[in-house]
Design an enzyme around this catalytic site. Structure first.
Site, PDB file in Angstrom:
ATOM      1  N   GLN A 135      -2.605 -12.167   8.008  1.00  0.00           N
ATOM      2  CA  GLN A 135      -2.844 -11.893   6.588  1.00  0.00           C
ATOM      3  C   GLN A 135      -2.126 -12.921   5.707  1.00  0.00           C
ATOM      4  O   GLN A 135      -2.701 -13.477   4.767  1.00  0.00           O
ATOM      5  CB  GLN A 135      -2.353 -10.486   6.270  1.00  0.00           C
ATOM      6  CG  GLN A 135      -2.255 -10.153   4.797  1.00  0.00           C
ATOM      7  CD  GLN A 135      -1.900  -8.701   4.571  1.00  0.00           C
ATOM      8  OE1 GLN A 135      -2.742  -7.843   4.684  1.00  0.00           O
ATOM      9  NE2 GLN A 135      -0.638  -8.420   4.273  1.00  0.00           N
TER      10      GLN A 135
ATOM     11  N   LEU B 243       6.691   3.175   1.336  1.00  0.00           N
ATOM     12  CA  LEU B 243       7.616   2.042   1.451  1.00  0.00           C
ATOM     13  C   LEU B 243       8.744   2.302   2.446  1.00  0.00           C
ATOM     14  O   LEU B 243       9.235   3.416   2.578  1.00  0.00           O
ATOM     15  CB  LEU B 243       8.211   1.726   0.076  1.00  0.00           C
ATOM     16  CG  LEU B 243       7.189   1.377  -1.021  1.00  0.00           C
ATOM     17  CD1 LEU B 243       7.923   1.014  -2.314  1.00  0.00           C
ATOM     18  CD2 LEU B 243       6.262   0.243  -0.600  1.00  0.00           C
ATOM     19  N   HIS B 244       9.120   1.235   3.129  1.00  0.00           N
ATOM     20  CA  HIS B 244      10.231   1.280   4.080  1.00  0.00           C
ATOM     21  C   HIS B 244      11.064   0.020   3.873  1.00  0.00           C
ATOM     22  O   HIS B 244      10.774  -0.800   2.986  1.00  0.00           O
ATOM     23  CB  HIS B 244       9.702   1.382   5.511  1.00  0.00           C
ATOM     24  CG  HIS B 244       8.638   0.371   5.828  1.00  0.00           C
ATOM     25  ND1 HIS B 244       8.898  -0.966   5.945  1.00  0.00           N
ATOM     26  CD2 HIS B 244       7.296   0.515   6.034  1.00  0.00           C
ATOM     27  CE1 HIS B 244       7.790  -1.615   6.226  1.00  0.00           C
ATOM     28  NE2 HIS B 244       6.791  -0.738   6.275  1.00  0.00           N
TER      29      HIS B 244
ATOM     30  N   MET C  69       0.839  -1.199   0.000  1.00  0.00           N
ATOM     31  CA  MET C  69       0.000   0.000   0.000  1.00  0.00           C
ATOM     32  C   MET C  69       0.877   1.252   0.000  1.00  0.00           C
ATOM     33  O   MET C  69       0.411   2.350   0.329  1.00  0.00           O
ATOM     34  CB  MET C  69      -0.938  -0.012   1.211  1.00  0.00           C
ATOM     35  CG  MET C  69      -1.879  -1.219   1.171  1.00  0.00           C
ATOM     36  SD  MET C  69      -3.392  -0.988   2.092  1.00  0.00           S
ATOM     37  CE  MET C  69      -2.737  -0.759   3.721  1.00  0.00           C
ATOM     38  N   GLY C  70       2.137   1.088  -0.382  1.00  0.00           N
ATOM     39  CA  GLY C  70       3.025   2.243  -0.517  1.00  0.00           C
ATOM     40  C   GLY C  70       3.565   2.722   0.815  1.00  0.00           C
ATOM     41  O   GLY C  70       3.518   2.008   1.809  1.00  0.00           O
TER      42      GLY C  70
ATOM     43  N   SER D 118       4.404   1.360   7.704  1.00  0.00           N
ATOM     44  CA  SER D 118       4.124   2.654   7.052  1.00  0.00           C
ATOM     45  C   SER D 118       3.532   3.628   8.054  1.00  0.00           C
ATOM     46  O   SER D 118       3.737   4.831   7.969  1.00  0.00           O
ATOM     47  CB  SER D 118       3.138   2.456   5.900  1.00  0.00           C
ATOM     48  OG  SER D 118       3.691   1.585   4.948  1.00  0.00           O
TER      49      SER D 118
ATOM     50  N   ASP E 267       2.527  -9.164   9.092  1.00  0.00           N
ATOM     51  CA  ASP E 267       1.072  -9.375   9.066  1.00  0.00           C
ATOM     52  C   ASP E 267       0.833 -10.881   8.989  1.00  0.00           C
ATOM     53  O   ASP E 267       0.436 -11.406   7.943  1.00  0.00           O
ATOM     54  CB  ASP E 267       0.472  -8.654   7.853  1.00  0.00           C
ATOM     55  CG  ASP E 267       0.783  -7.175   7.875  1.00  0.00           C
ATOM     56  OD1 ASP E 267       0.016  -6.426   8.472  1.00  0.00           O
ATOM     57  OD2 ASP E 267       1.832  -6.772   7.318  1.00  0.00           O
TER      58      ASP E 267
ATOM     59  N   GLY F 284      11.181  -2.715   5.339  1.00  0.00           N
ATOM     60  CA  GLY F 284      10.416  -3.972   5.401  1.00  0.00           C
ATOM     61  C   GLY F 284       9.919  -4.357   4.011  1.00  0.00           C
ATOM     62  O   GLY F 284      10.128  -5.479   3.536  1.00  0.00           O
ATOM     63  N   HIS F 285       9.280  -3.397   3.333  1.00  0.00           N
ATOM     64  CA  HIS F 285       8.813  -3.650   1.967  1.00  0.00           C
ATOM     65  C   HIS F 285       9.998  -3.991   1.058  1.00  0.00           C
ATOM     66  O   HIS F 285       9.926  -4.890   0.224  1.00  0.00           O
ATOM     67  CB  HIS F 285       8.147  -2.408   1.379  1.00  0.00           C
ATOM     68  CG  HIS F 285       6.899  -1.969   2.091  1.00  0.00           C
ATOM     69  ND1 HIS F 285       6.829  -0.788   2.773  1.00  0.00           N
ATOM     70  CD2 HIS F 285       5.681  -2.546   2.197  1.00  0.00           C
ATOM     71  CE1 HIS F 285       5.606  -0.645   3.276  1.00  0.00           C
ATOM     72  NE2 HIS F 285       4.893  -1.696   2.948  1.00  0.00           N
TER      73      HIS F 285
HETATM   74  P1  AMP Z   1       1.541  -3.010   3.415  1.00  0.00           P
HETATM   75  O1  AMP Z   1       2.057  -1.950   2.496  1.00  0.00           O
HETATM   76  O2  AMP Z   1       1.515  -2.585   4.849  1.00  0.00           O
HETATM   77  O3  AMP Z   1       0.237  -3.590   2.932  1.00  0.00           O
HETATM   78  O4  AMP Z   1       2.599  -4.188   3.375  1.00  0.00           O
HETATM   79  C1  AMP Z   1       2.945  -4.826   2.180  1.00  0.00           C
HETATM   80  C2  AMP Z   1       3.734  -6.063   2.490  1.00  0.00           C
HETATM   81  O5  AMP Z   1       4.921  -5.714   3.199  1.00  0.00           O
HETATM   82  C3  AMP Z   1       2.956  -7.040   3.391  1.00  0.00           C
HETATM   83  O6  AMP Z   1       3.193  -8.363   2.953  1.00  0.00           O
HETATM   84  C4  AMP Z   1       3.569  -6.788   4.741  1.00  0.00           C
HETATM   85  O7  AMP Z   1       3.483  -7.898   5.616  1.00  0.00           O
HETATM   86  C5  AMP Z   1       5.007  -6.493   4.366  1.00  0.00           C
HETATM   87  N1  AMP Z   1       5.652  -5.743   5.447  1.00  0.00           N
HETATM   88  C6  AMP Z   1       5.218  -4.603   6.039  1.00  0.00           C
HETATM   89  N2  AMP Z   1       6.040  -4.239   7.039  1.00  0.00           N
HETATM   90  C7  AMP Z   1       7.014  -5.180   7.100  1.00  0.00           C
HETATM   91  C8  AMP Z   1       8.156  -5.381   7.933  1.00  0.00           C
HETATM   92  N3  AMP Z   1       8.472  -4.537   8.917  1.00  0.00           N
HETATM   93  N4  AMP Z   1       8.935  -6.451   7.694  1.00  0.00           N
HETATM   94  C9  AMP Z   1       8.637  -7.326   6.701  1.00  0.00           C
HETATM   95  N5  AMP Z   1       7.585  -7.200   5.875  1.00  0.00           N
HETATM   96  C10 AMP Z   1       6.774  -6.141   6.078  1.00  0.00           C
END
Ligand code: AMP
Length: 281
Positions: free
Chosen positions: A155, A33-34, A30-31, A188, A152, A36-37
């Site tokens: 999820q 980005l950090h 969902m953008g 995010s 998540d 983790g993404h």
């Molecule tokens: P989101 O943009 O929050 O929907 O996340 C997109 C993907 O990035 C999802 O599969 C999240 O589980 C993964 N994600 C988000 N934060 C982290 C993190 N800190 N470490 C690893 N994966 C992450």
């Protein structure tokens, strides 16, 4: 890196790759980005011929209008980061591209116990929206591999189940949680925290790690109560702390099974989630 805004243009591009027998890795986001993404992107780039990232703030998975409105949007910066990380293509669709009026995108799938507790219980309708958007994106991208973060965990479990049940030929890959140096899981939503709150938020992962250790010598209920006590004090407002069976995601009564400790807490208006695996058996 190529940017696509329409389903049709992205599908033409994917067809070209498929014709050449290329493997496609997909990272839906969902953008905002950090790191983790970007760890997911790195995996996708490394293990596929073509790595595609989507950025779409999916309205159907937000059960709180304020949360959707506040959700950070940093597209220009996101595109620069994706380019730096050798992403092959980015999909940046409008809501109309994902949910056209003449297409029924609802998914009727009984998720059993997977969506009954934790996030499922505390964010009604959330996983229905997640399943809907990921199914739609998988229909469009038809990737060989789908990369999801353990951040998540519920999820990830639900999407893996959906892929199995609907016999979608995509491998779902779970990637480890990337954390700030103080242990705070990257999210995010963290940009919405003050510096002071970011420091305070370290207590979330500290409490989870403490539970992981206590599980080796204390009964589950005791471990759970200790954690609940720590996360219930101001400035935190606890949404839930649960120790669940790692497969069914049902609350566990004892550590005689593989479990996962999951929590959601509010810090001001911002809701943060985190989890750790507990390995006693
Ligand atoms: P989101 O943009 O929050 O929907 O996340 C997109 C993907 O990035 C999802 O599969 C999240 O589980 C993964 N994600 C988000 N934060 C982290 C993190 N800190 N470490 C690893 N994966 C992450």
């Amino acid at each position: 890196m190529i940017l696509f805004k329409t389903v049709k243009s992205l599908q033409d591009y994917i067809q070209q790759h498929k014709k050449q027998g290329h493997a496609i890795g997909f990272v839906p986001t969902m953008g905002a980005l950090h790191q983790g993404h970007l760890s997911l992107i790195q995996q996708a780039v490394k293990n596929n011929d073509c790595a595609i990232c989507s950025i779409f703030v999916n309205p159907t998975q937000f059960n709180d209008a304020g949360d959707l409105q506040r959700y950070p949007r940093t597209v220009e910066q996101d595109l620069a980061l994706l380019e730096q990380h050798q992403t092959s293509a980015v999909f940046l669709p409008s809501v109309e591209e994902i949910y056209p009026n003449d297409l029924d995108t609802t998914v009727n799938l009984d998720l059993g116990t997977l969506d009954k507790f934790m996030e499922g219980e505390h964010r009604p309708g959330h996983f229905k929206g997640v399943v809907q958007v990921v199914k739609r994106l998988l229909d469009i991208v038809t990737p060989n591999r789908l990369y999801m973060g353990q951040k998540d965990f519920q999820q990830y479990s639900i999407i893996r189940y959906m892929v199995e049940q609907l016999q979608i030929s995509t491998e779902v890959i779970r990637c480890p949680i990337v954390r700030e140096p103080n242990g705070l899981a990257m999210s995010s939503r963290n940009v919405l925290l003050s510096e002071e709150e970011k420091k305070q938020a370290a207590l979330i992962s500290k409490t989870l790690y403490a539970a992981q250790k206590e599980a080796l010598h204390l009964p589950l209920e005791q471990v759970k109560q200790n954690a609940i006590q720590k996360l219930s004090r101001p400035p935190f407002r606890l949404d839930y702390f649960e120790i669940a069976n790692r497969r069914s995601l049902q609350p566990a009564a004892s550590f005689d099974q593989p479990t996962v400790a999951c929590t959601a807490v509010f810090l001001g208006k911002i809701r943060l989630i985190d989890n750790v695996m507990i390995n006693v058996v």
